[in-house]
Write an enzyme that holds these catalytic residues in place. Structure first.
Site, short mmCIF file in Angstrom:
data_model
loop_
_atom_site.label_atom_id
_atom_site.label_comp_id
_atom_site.label_asym_id
_atom_site.label_seq_id
_atom_site.Cartn_x
_atom_site.Cartn_y
_atom_site.Cartn_z
N LYS A 65 54.85 26.01 62.00
CA LYS A 65 55.13 27.36 61.52
C LYS A 65 56.33 27.98 62.23
O LYS A 65 56.76 27.50 63.29
CB LYS A 65 53.87 28.23 61.68
CG LYS A 65 52.69 27.71 60.84
CD LYS A 65 51.50 28.67 60.91
CE LYS A 65 50.35 28.18 60.04
NZ LYS A 65 49.23 29.15 60.01
N TYR A 107 49.76 30.48 49.79
CA TYR A 107 48.57 31.10 50.39
C TYR A 107 47.82 31.99 49.39
O TYR A 107 47.06 32.86 49.81
CB TYR A 107 48.98 31.92 51.62
CG TYR A 107 49.25 31.07 52.84
CD1 TYR A 107 48.20 30.42 53.51
CD2 TYR A 107 50.53 30.90 53.35
CE1 TYR A 107 48.43 29.64 54.64
CE2 TYR A 107 50.77 30.12 54.48
CZ TYR A 107 49.71 29.50 55.12
OH TYR A 107 49.93 28.72 56.24
N ASN A 152 50.13 31.07 64.58
CA ASN A 152 49.33 30.04 65.25
C ASN A 152 49.90 28.63 65.15
O ASN A 152 49.15 27.66 65.08
CB ASN A 152 47.87 30.13 64.80
CG ASN A 152 47.70 29.93 63.32
OD1 ASN A 152 48.67 29.66 62.61
ND2 ASN A 152 46.47 30.02 62.84
N HIS A 180 49.87 24.57 60.51
CA HIS A 180 48.91 24.58 59.40
C HIS A 180 48.28 23.21 59.30
O HIS A 180 48.95 22.20 59.55
CB HIS A 180 49.64 24.90 58.09
CG HIS A 180 48.78 24.69 56.86
ND1 HIS A 180 47.89 25.64 56.42
CD2 HIS A 180 48.65 23.62 56.03
CE1 HIS A 180 47.26 25.17 55.35
NE2 HIS A 180 47.69 23.94 55.09
N GLU A 186 48.44 20.78 48.41
CA GLU A 186 49.49 21.30 49.31
C GLU A 186 50.63 20.29 49.47
O GLU A 186 51.80 20.67 49.51
CB GLU A 186 48.86 21.65 50.66
CG GLU A 186 47.91 22.84 50.55
CD GLU A 186 47.08 23.09 51.81
OE1 GLU A 186 46.25 24.03 51.77
OE2 GLU A 186 47.24 22.36 52.80
P1 DAT Z 1 43.51 28.03 59.14
O1 DAT Z 1 45.02 28.11 59.21
O2 DAT Z 1 42.91 27.68 60.47
O3 DAT Z 1 43.02 27.15 58.03
P2 DAT Z 1 42.75 30.27 57.48
O4 DAT Z 1 42.88 29.34 56.32
O5 DAT Z 1 41.46 31.03 57.60
O6 DAT Z 1 42.98 29.51 58.86
O7 DAT Z 1 43.92 31.35 57.44
C1 DAT Z 1 45.23 30.95 57.08
C2 DAT Z 1 46.20 31.60 58.01
O8 DAT Z 1 46.13 33.02 57.87
C3 DAT Z 1 45.95 31.36 59.50
O9 DAT Z 1 46.47 30.12 59.94
C4 DAT Z 1 46.66 32.52 60.12
C5 DAT Z 1 46.37 33.65 59.14
N1 DAT Z 1 45.17 34.40 59.56
C6 DAT Z 1 43.89 33.98 59.49
N2 DAT Z 1 43.05 34.90 59.97
C7 DAT Z 1 43.82 35.94 60.37
C8 DAT Z 1 43.57 37.20 60.98
N3 DAT Z 1 42.32 37.60 61.25
N4 DAT Z 1 44.63 38.01 61.25
C9 DAT Z 1 45.88 37.63 60.96
N5 DAT Z 1 46.21 36.43 60.39
C10 DAT Z 1 45.20 35.62 60.12
MG MG Z 2 43.19 27.31 56.01
#
Ligand code: DAT
Ligand code: MG
Length: 140
Positions: free
Chosen positions: A10, A50, A113, A116, A127
């Protein structure tokens, strides 16, 4: 069980200069890179990628962040790829990620973070196809 997953390094990790270390950790864990490119997502492209998170409160923040700078996108191959890669990257929130995982090492916070990783075989295929044409996925 499929043998492929999709990843992105990212914008936070690219900007911080972590591409090389993250790729080293990925290949060192036994993943083979079968497609890879550096690119930058537009707001529209990040929004489409997304779309599943559209209703979540952080959606706009996520789209803005993911389109804020270059990323490295890749398709990775390994037995049990999706599950093993999720283990390698650690929990979404780096504060909860296991020590030594990519997010524990390189993620700034739950939004920025570092990487992905696809969450299912079905999504890995969707994807991967979103980012790569079949002719840019290699067998070697
Ligand atoms: P992951 O990337 O672990 O699969 P996810 O699919 O639940 O997590 O969410 C996609 C992305 O969205 C994640 O990598 C970062 C962002 N995100 C998730 N939860 C968040 C939060 N509480 N606040 C801000 N960004 C968040
Ligand atoms: Mg995810």
């Amino acid at each position: 069980m499929s043998n492929r997953t999709f990843t992105m390094i990212k914008p936070d990790a690219v900007k911080a200069g972590h591409i090389g270390k993250i790729l080293e950790q990925i290949t060192g864990a036994g993943f083979k890179i079968v497609a890879m490119k550096m690119t930058q997502l537009s707001g529209a492209t990040a929004g489409a990628f997304y779309a599943v998170h559209k209703a979540r409160p952080f959606y706009q923040e996520l789209v803005d962040f993911m389109s804020s700078g270059p990323i490295v996108a890749a398709i990775l191959e390994k037995e049990n790829a999706v599950e093993d890669f999720r283990k390698l990257i650690g929990a979404t929130n780096p504060a909860e990620a296991a020590p030594g995982t990519i997010r524990a090492l390189y993620a700034k916070n739950v939004g920025e973070n570092a990487v992905h990783g696809s969450d299912s075989d079905e999504n890995a295929t969707i994807e991967g196809n979103f980012h790569f044409a079949g002719c840019d996925v290699f067998t070697y």
